[in-house]
Design a protein around this motif. Structure first.
Motif, mmCIF file in Angstrom:
data_model
loop_
_atom_site.group_PDB
_atom_site.id
_atom_site.type_symbol
_atom_site.label_atom_id
_atom_site.label_comp_id
_atom_site.label_asym_id
_atom_site.label_seq_id
_atom_site.Cartn_x
_atom_site.Cartn_y
_atom_site.Cartn_z
ATOM 1 N N MET A 1 105.353 -21.003 -42.177
ATOM 2 C CA MET A 1 104.662 -19.916 -42.853
ATOM 3 C C MET A 1 105.733 -19.665 -44.222
ATOM 4 N N LYS A 2 105.108 -19.627 -45.425
ATOM 5 C CA LYS A 2 105.831 -19.635 -46.687
ATOM 6 C C LYS A 2 105.409 -18.132 -47.298
ATOM 7 N N PHE A 14 114.200 -17.077 -47.525
ATOM 8 C CA PHE A 14 114.962 -16.562 -46.429
ATOM 9 C C PHE A 14 116.273 -15.980 -46.622
ATOM 10 N N VAL A 50 104.076 -16.598 -30.559
ATOM 11 C CA VAL A 50 104.694 -17.735 -31.056
ATOM 12 C C VAL A 50 105.865 -18.195 -30.132
ATOM 13 N N GLY A 54 107.753 -22.159 -27.192
ATOM 14 C CA GLY A 54 108.961 -22.543 -26.738
ATOM 15 C C GLY A 54 109.670 -23.108 -28.080
ATOM 16 N N VAL A 55 109.366 -22.649 -29.252
ATOM 17 C CA VAL A 55 109.985 -22.811 -30.530
ATOM 18 C C VAL A 55 111.085 -21.676 -30.859
ATOM 19 N N THR A 56 111.998 -21.747 -31.782
ATOM 20 C CA THR A 56 112.922 -20.792 -32.248
ATOM 21 C C THR A 56 112.121 -20.272 -33.396
ATOM 22 N N GLY A 58 111.696 -18.195 -36.588
ATOM 23 C CA GLY A 58 112.425 -17.827 -37.815
ATOM 24 C C GLY A 58 113.829 -18.419 -38.092
ATOM 25 N N GLY A 59 113.814 -19.826 -37.411
ATOM 26 C CA GLY A 59 114.903 -20.641 -37.382
ATOM 27 C C GLY A 59 114.768 -21.942 -37.422
ATOM 28 N N ASN A 60 115.517 -22.875 -37.306
ATOM 29 C CA ASN A 60 115.152 -24.240 -37.112
ATOM 30 C C ASN A 60 115.945 -24.932 -36.179
ATOM 31 N N THR A 61 116.646 -24.140 -35.075
ATOM 32 C CA THR A 61 117.507 -24.986 -34.054
ATOM 33 C C THR A 61 116.496 -25.636 -33.193
ATOM 34 N N LEU A 62 116.778 -26.809 -32.977
ATOM 35 C CA LEU A 62 116.007 -27.806 -32.162
ATOM 36 C C LEU A 62 116.566 -27.908 -30.734
ATOM 37 N N TYR B 6 99.170 -23.904 -48.486
ATOM 38 C CA TYR B 6 100.562 -24.011 -47.901
ATOM 39 C C TYR B 6 101.337 -25.264 -48.509
ATOM 40 N N ASP B 13 109.388 -25.042 -44.967
ATOM 41 C CA ASP B 13 109.180 -23.965 -44.313
ATOM 42 C C ASP B 13 110.383 -23.414 -43.230
ATOM 43 N N ARG B 14 110.883 -22.210 -43.376
ATOM 44 C CA ARG B 14 111.934 -22.025 -42.780
ATOM 45 C C ARG B 14 111.843 -22.143 -41.288
ATOM 46 N N SER B 15 110.837 -21.990 -40.715
ATOM 47 C CA SER B 15 110.890 -22.021 -39.240
ATOM 48 C C SER B 15 110.466 -23.109 -38.802
ATOM 49 N N GLN B 20 109.300 -28.374 -34.998
ATOM 50 C CA GLN B 20 109.785 -27.996 -33.681
ATOM 51 C C GLN B 20 108.841 -28.552 -32.419
ATOM 52 N N GLN B 24 109.570 -31.487 -29.690
ATOM 53 C CA GLN B 24 109.373 -31.163 -28.373
ATOM 54 C C GLN B 24 108.390 -32.364 -27.664
ATOM 55 N N ARG B 142 105.847 -29.007 -19.851
ATOM 56 C CA ARG B 142 106.476 -30.114 -21.011
ATOM 57 C C ARG B 142 107.937 -30.031 -20.597
#
Lengths: 141, 277
Positions: A1-2, A14, A50, A54-56, A58-62, B6, B13-15, B20, B24, B142
């Motif tokens: 999302m942008k 952000f 969302v 299993g995603v974070t 608002g962040g990008n921590t993997l 987009y 894209d921040r998220s 991600q 996975q 998963r």
């Protein structure tokens, strides 16, 4: 999302995220050109939907903890996966258990597990089995 | 005014949700690199003994000297942990260690992370649960694949839940599934249900190793000779309809553990393993 600042035709940047309560997720963005600020508020259902990926959000921590989604979404799982579950069986004790007739093996295993858990024993070894048998009067098992 | 798309906006894209999700999937692929074969035990119908057949197969392969794991993908009705007398799961900082069951088979099952006899309950918004429940179930599978230190395996047996779409979900996570093994009971009702599941598996190009007919006969503890338990001949009918081999028939013997049932259908396990390994 942008997020796009319409007036400046610039992508907003952000600068903050919060979970203010009731399951709402808030992410704040600012236009790098004019400084206009906006906050996106996701309702609890959107947040959960969302999050179920299993995603974070608002962040990008993997690099999440293993079983992150199971621990955070399945009732009771966190305690089990924190090492508070049934004790571990060593290969030697498993081999000994395999000699018990199959139709009672599960019950025998449960007896040993409960005995060990009551004493805070995290691993069942042949010695532990011997001690339990004597204590419980189960010399035949 | 027409907004840009987009992808027209070049900034990040921040998220990074797509990134991600891709990461996975990559973790699953990386973990499966140490596993030679993944076999899905499947059926459209519940109650045909998929978990039992999966457990018989796993213990037999283990007895044959293979390193074997079983993933119980029936999250809402898990039975493999109990069938194989699996011990507890253990965690390290980087992975979960599978439980060890009969004959050294490595086991992961939702049964082992739930409270005794408790159903699978999801935390979070309780209304409209149907919207996100399926996503969480696939996510749990998963993690059971990617976050478990399975070690080097010759064979990972995945015990799928009943339903025609179970094979599709698995193929989404593991496009490299080597084979599906179809389980039916003799009845016409089972034939119809399993036929749908076979077609669903074929829709996603899952190769099928063959069919096992379970509960093909009943061995009463009081009588010498086995007798029929159900009317019908679904195993042979499905084999003909889909041009698949009927790998064998497994009788029902009350009280028989999977580890002890290997000899109940002479040649069956050998034929199955020959197709799978």
């Amino acid at each position: 999302m942008k997020f796009l600042c319409i007036d400046c035709d610039a992508q907003m940047e952000f600068f903050d995220r919060q979970e203010p309560g009731d399951g709402t997720f808030a992410a704040a963005f600012a236009c790098p050109t004019c400084g206009r600020r906006v906050a996106m508020l996701a309702n609890p259902m959107e947040t959960h939907l969302v999050g179920s990926l299993g995603v974070t959000i608002g962040g990008n921590t993997l690099d999440q903890d293993p079983l992150h989604l199971v621990k955070s979404h399945v009732e009771g799982a966190e305690g089990k996966l924190a090492g508070h579950g049934r004790p571990a069986w060593t290969p030697e004790s498993r081999s000994r258990l395999d000699r018990v007739p199959s139709f009672v093996r599960g019950m025998v295993m449960k007896i040993y597990n409960e005995w060990a858990m009551e004493r805070g024993i995290s691993e069942i070894t042949p010695d532990v089995m011997d001690e339990a048998r004597v204590d419980l009067g189960l010399e035949e098992m | 005014m027409r907004y840009r798309t987009y992808h027209d906006v070049p900034g990040k894209d921040r998220s990074q949700l797509a990134h991600q999700v891709a990461a996975q999937r990559a973790r699953v692929t990386e973990r499966l690199g140490a596993i030679d074969r993944v076999v899905a035990v499947m059926s459209g119908k519940g109650g045909v003994g998929k978990s039992y057949v999966a457990s018989v197969l796993a213990t037999a392969a283990s007895e044959a000297g293979k390193a074997v794991g079983v993933l119980d993908a029936d999250l809402n009705s898990p039975t493999v942990g109990r069938l194989l007398n699996a011990g507890p799961l253990n965690m390290t900082d980087v992975a979960m260690l599978p439980a060890v069951g009969d004959r050294g088979v490595r086991v992961v099952s939702s049964d082992l992370v739930l409270d005794e006899d408790a159903p699978l309950r999801w935390r979070g918004a309780s209304s409209e649960e149907f919207v996100w429940r399926g996503t969480l179930e696939v996510g749990m599978l998963r993690e059971f694949l990617a976050d478990v230190e399975w070690g080097q395996l010759d064979l990972l047996v995945v015990d799928l839940p009943p339903g025609a779409d179970a094979a599709k979900d698995l193929m989404t996570l593991i496009p490299s599934v080597a084979h599906g093994l179809v389980v039916t009971i003799p009845t016409e009702e089972s034939r119809r249900s399993v036929a749908r599941a076979i077609q669903a598996a074929q829709d996603v190009n899952m190769p099928l190793a063959g069919i096992v007919e379970n509960m093909s006969a009943y061995h009463s503890p009081d009588r010498g000779e086995p007798g029929p338990l159900f009317d019908g001949d679904a195993g042979a009918a499905l084999a003909t309809e889909f041009d698949l081999p009927l790998l064998g028939r497994l009788p029902l013997r009350p009280g028989r553990s999977p580890a002890d049932a290997v000899g109940d259908a002479p040649g069956l396990v050998d034929r199955v393993l020959e197709r799978l390994l």
